[in-house]
Write an enzyme that holds these catalytic residues in place. Sequence first.
Site, short mmCIF file in Angstrom:
data_model
loop_
_atom_site.label_atom_id
_atom_site.label_comp_id
_atom_site.label_asym_id
_atom_site.label_seq_id
_atom_site.Cartn_x
_atom_site.Cartn_y
_atom_site.Cartn_z
CE LYS A 108 -3.15 3.04 0.23
NZ LYS A 108 -4.09 3.26 1.30
CB CYS A 144 -3.09 8.50 -0.14
SG CYS A 144 -4.54 7.71 0.59
#
Length: 407
Positions: free
Chosen positions: A201, A255
């Site tokens: 991720k 993110c």
Amino acid sequence: MVNVIGLGYIGLPTALMMASHGVEVIGTDYNEELVKTLNAGKTTFKEEGLDELFHDALKSGVKFSTKYQVTDTYIVSVPTPYDKFSKKVDACYVVSAVQSVLDVCPKGATIVIESTVSPGTINKFVRPVIKKNGFKIGEDINLVHAPERIIPGNMVYELLHNNRTIGADDKAIGEKIKKLYASFCQGEIVVTDIRTAEMTKVVENTFRAVNIAFANELAKICRHDNMDVYEIIKICNMHPRVNILQPGPGVGGHCISVDPWFLVGDYPSLAKVIDESMKTNDEMPDFVLNRIYEIMAEKGMTDISKVGLYGLTYKENVDDMRESPTLQMLESMERHLCGNLVKIYDPFITKDVVPNQVHDLDLFLNEVDLVVLLVGHDEIKQNMDKLKEKVVLDTRNICHLEGTYKL
């Protein structure tokens, strides 16, 4: 029953998606006002398709509470900020949520961490909490990491269609959680170990951050010699093995602007390219400010209050301001003692969050001479004709009016 912990930008859509596909779900959040709003039948942020999904989930029986539930499956989706000095992940919200789960969960329960964390975070912070509370991992408590992979503005679609990764100590437990997500996820779901899931991720977002930094550096090089960076990127991307992203005023959201720093913080002597890339992206708000001053000087403009910043969110057509380049610019202007003068407008931010915020496009344009396009909302794309009499600095390559300034 599944208890989803944290009902923010990731947890709420996840809870609604599962509930609307036949899973019994109770969402938990410590924020009483948020829970009250949800129980009143209202969503807490704007998102394409979210209201319809919320309606479907309500019909299917989704519930919301401030209390943790006694059940066999928990999905933890709470914030994971990072320390801006050390660049390391701050796992305090995850640890707190896990502790609260342990206070009520039965033996044999599975705790799924959805929050994005740096590689090794679950080993370093989560496992010790479980052991400290007298639970044996793999027998009393099962641990899983299932990092989210969705982006504001397209969450509902991506929840349904994006591939997913499930990291688990026990493959059988991983397959069980895979089946849970497969209740709605139409993408491929890969089961692996927890540390690999943590790493993948972070690496996905780091790849994009480095690519954007390359584009931003190209923009600076092209500005230095008066070349069109957008034309250059367009031509280069015609090559079958080249895919350069677009430059912009900076990188925001929770993110791409945050996750790569986890690797820098954990591997400072190894993550050199990542470190420099993040610094390049972080420098872009100041680069845009310099462009504003250059254009003002060229046009003989001296009144900073006649400058208008269009866009407060970090990307188009959402109300998410986390780490937005505009907020970074305003912070920089305040440090240089020239803040609180420019006008700011964003159609998605209806409450006053910064000084001199305007809440109507026409009023905003009437008060400024120089418009800086920082976010490509559909609204401004559909009203470009209103900018014809303005000086325009376009940081998103969306305005093609004659005389428009670019990065």
